[in-house]
Design an enzyme around this catalytic site. Structure first.
Site, PDB file in Angstrom:
ATOM      1  N   GLU A 172      60.740 -14.360  29.312  1.00  0.00           N
ATOM      2  CA  GLU A 172      62.070 -14.054  29.553  1.00  0.00           C
ATOM      3  C   GLU A 172      62.919 -14.295  28.376  1.00  0.00           C
ATOM      4  O   GLU A 172      62.663 -15.380  27.585  1.00  0.00           O
ATOM      5  CB  GLU A 172      62.601 -15.081  30.937  1.00  0.00           C
ATOM      6  CG  GLU A 172      64.004 -14.761  31.086  1.00  0.00           C
ATOM      7  CD  GLU A 172      64.698 -15.836  32.102  1.00  0.00           C
ATOM      8  OE1 GLU A 172      64.377 -16.924  32.113  1.00  0.00           O
ATOM      9  OE2 GLU A 172      65.277 -15.466  32.974  1.00  0.00           O
ATOM     10  N   HIS A 224      65.280 -15.730  25.977  1.00  0.00           N
ATOM     11  CA  HIS A 224      65.915 -16.849  25.755  1.00  0.00           C
ATOM     12  C   HIS A 224      66.999 -17.128  24.564  1.00  0.00           C
ATOM     13  O   HIS A 224      66.819 -17.829  23.786  1.00  0.00           O
ATOM     14  CB  HIS A 224      65.120 -18.252  25.965  1.00  0.00           C
ATOM     15  CG  HIS A 224      64.874 -18.631  27.226  1.00  0.00           C
ATOM     16  ND1 HIS A 224      63.702 -17.742  28.054  1.00  0.00           N
ATOM     17  CD2 HIS A 224      65.316 -19.645  27.935  1.00  0.00           C
ATOM     18  CE1 HIS A 224      63.768 -18.624  29.044  1.00  0.00           C
ATOM     19  NE2 HIS A 224      64.575 -19.401  29.227  1.00  0.00           N
ATOM     20  N   ASP A 255      60.351 -21.063  29.297  1.00  0.00           N
ATOM     21  CA  ASP A 255      60.463 -21.634  30.579  1.00  0.00           C
ATOM     22  C   ASP A 255      59.047 -21.964  30.791  1.00  0.00           C
ATOM     23  O   ASP A 255      58.499 -22.450  32.182  1.00  0.00           O
ATOM     24  CB  ASP A 255      60.821 -20.598  31.800  1.00  0.00           C
ATOM     25  CG  ASP A 255      62.366 -20.597  31.639  1.00  0.00           C
ATOM     26  OD1 ASP A 255      62.892 -21.139  31.145  1.00  0.00           O
ATOM     27  OD2 ASP A 255      62.826 -19.527  32.326  1.00  0.00           O
ATOM     28  N   HIS A 295      61.275 -21.973  35.931  1.00  0.00           N
ATOM     29  CA  HIS A 295      62.273 -20.929  35.845  1.00  0.00           C
ATOM     30  C   HIS A 295      63.015 -20.777  37.226  1.00  0.00           C
ATOM     31  O   HIS A 295      62.083 -20.459  38.198  1.00  0.00           O
ATOM     32  CB  HIS A 295      61.172 -19.764  35.703  1.00  0.00           C
ATOM     33  CG  HIS A 295      61.719 -18.238  35.585  1.00  0.00           C
ATOM     34  ND1 HIS A 295      62.692 -18.000  34.851  1.00  0.00           N
ATOM     35  CD2 HIS A 295      61.590 -17.277  36.377  1.00  0.00           C
ATOM     36  CE1 HIS A 295      63.041 -16.664  35.105  1.00  0.00           C
ATOM     37  NE2 HIS A 295      62.439 -16.311  35.989  1.00  0.00           N
ATOM     38  N   GLU A 320      64.520 -18.757  38.895  1.00  0.00           N
ATOM     39  CA  GLU A 320      64.158 -17.450  39.836  1.00  0.00           C
ATOM     40  C   GLU A 320      62.811 -17.520  40.771  1.00  0.00           C
ATOM     41  O   GLU A 320      62.702 -16.627  41.437  1.00  0.00           O
ATOM     42  CB  GLU A 320      64.099 -16.142  38.861  1.00  0.00           C
ATOM     43  CG  GLU A 320      65.381 -15.786  38.461  1.00  0.00           C
ATOM     44  CD  GLU A 320      66.039 -16.265  37.233  1.00  0.00           C
ATOM     45  OE1 GLU A 320      65.449 -17.378  36.716  1.00  0.00           O
ATOM     46  OE2 GLU A 320      66.504 -15.824  36.530  1.00  0.00           O
ATOM     47  N   HIS A 343      71.197 -21.460  30.929  1.00  0.00           N
ATOM     48  CA  HIS A 343      70.050 -20.553  30.305  1.00  0.00           C
ATOM     49  C   HIS A 343      69.901 -20.519  28.872  1.00  0.00           C
ATOM     50  O   HIS A 343      71.002 -20.022  28.322  1.00  0.00           O
ATOM     51  CB  HIS A 343      70.059 -19.288  31.062  1.00  0.00           C
ATOM     52  CG  HIS A 343      69.154 -18.267  30.448  1.00  0.00           C
ATOM     53  ND1 HIS A 343      67.666 -18.354  30.900  1.00  0.00           N
ATOM     54  CD2 HIS A 343      69.246 -17.198  29.681  1.00  0.00           C
ATOM     55  CE1 HIS A 343      66.918 -17.589  30.105  1.00  0.00           C
ATOM     56  NE2 HIS A 343      67.711 -16.753  29.473  1.00  0.00           N
ATOM     57  N   GLU A 363      67.808 -26.677  27.463  1.00  0.00           N
ATOM     58  CA  GLU A 363      66.675 -25.955  26.967  1.00  0.00           C
ATOM     59  C   GLU A 363      66.496 -25.899  25.525  1.00  0.00           C
ATOM     60  O   GLU A 363      65.251 -26.471  25.110  1.00  0.00           O
ATOM     61  CB  GLU A 363      66.647 -24.635  27.627  1.00  0.00           C
ATOM     62  CG  GLU A 363      66.258 -24.483  29.192  1.00  0.00           C
ATOM     63  CD  GLU A 363      65.911 -23.176  29.674  1.00  0.00           C
ATOM     64  OE1 GLU A 363      65.475 -22.995  30.750  1.00  0.00           O
ATOM     65  OE2 GLU A 363      66.646 -22.202  29.270  1.00  0.00           O
TER      66      GLU A 363
HETATM   67 ZN   LIG Z   1      64.830 -20.988  30.519  1.00  0.00          ZN
END
Ligand SMILES: [Zn+2]
Length: 259
Positions: free
Chosen positions: A32, A34, A43, A118, A120, A175, A180
């Protein structure tokens, strides 16, 4: 010390280690976007690193991670439209995790942690755990226990203050932002492009979703709030707190009766 990574073991090593009834961690991540400064595998790299450190403390093993995850959602991951965001349909993720859990159980593992990186993924991991437990119950096996967690949920208020002295946005808007980026600066500084760390204002989404999604509220970098205040020291502080806390929680979770 012997490796905690199942991928590094021989089958002889694995068979011996499983006799000790280890907690086995399955990190589940994503591919994904970032932002301009973090890699697509963020992630997956983060839960893998945290799980390894927790496994060291509890004598556990870490299974090869699931490197793909459910579709990036605009309000928590920037959205599925960013180049390089390679996502799974829900049924594929559920089936994959259910299959891996059943395989671990087939080889004698009884204590499994679905270690999410993650956001989701979360409900699909619940479904995978539920279906795998049902598979096992139909085989007459009722001694399997699964814990599902997101490592960020262990971050205490005190650590939150270290990360966000000027106020905490929300985990959804975090995010590719301060947390992170800080943990990546600590565990994989070679993969962080520090000069490109963005300073976007926090995204402002309406309290409903429309499909196809209105991409206008998403900052063009894909980062949902400023990452400017990230540092390796903050990342180190996060791990110093969450690793022992997750280890303690898991020891309790696997000991306590569930009914
Ligand atoms: Zn992430």
């Amino acid at each position: 010390m012997a490796s905690t990574l199942i991928a590094d073991l021989t089958w002889y090593d694995f068979a011996e280690r499983v006799k000790e009834d280890p907690i086995v961690f399955l990190p589940i991540g994503s591919v994904e976007q970032h932002g301009p400064h973090l890699p697509l595998a963020t992630d997956t790299l983060l839960p893998l690193a945290v799980a390894q450190q927790v496994a060291d403390r509890v004598g556990g093993l870490v299974a090869p991670p699931v490197a793909y995850g459910y579709k990036s959602q605009p309000k928590s991951g920037g959205g599925n439209h960013f180049p390089g965001t390679l996502s799974l349909d829900a049924g594929v993720l559920i089936g994959l995790v259910r299959n891996i859990v059943n395989e671990l159980v087939r080889h004698g593992v009884r204590r499994i942690v679905l270690f999410d990186g993650h956001m989701e993924n979360q409900w699909f991991l619940v479904e995978a755990a539920d279906l795998a437990l049902r598979d096992q119950a139909m085989l007459g096996r009722t001694d399997v226990r699964i814990v599902k967690l997101g490592y960020w949920e262990f971050i205490t208020k005190a650590t939150e203050k270290v990360l966000f002295p000027d106020g905490f946005p929300s985990w959804e808007l975090e995010h590719a932002a301060v947390m992170e980026t800080s943990v990546m600066l600590h565990i994989r500084p070679d993969l962080v492009r520090e000069e490109l760390i963005p300073d976007d204002p926090a995204a402002d989404f309406p309290p409903y979703d429309i499909y196809p999604f209105d991409t206008r509220p998403i900052p063009p970098t894909g980062v949902l709030s400023s990452a400017k205040a990230a540092s390796a020291a903050k990342g180190e502080a996060v791990l110093a707190q969450v690793v022992p806390d997750i280890a303690d929680a898991l020891i309790k979770a696997f000991e306590a009766p569930t009914s």
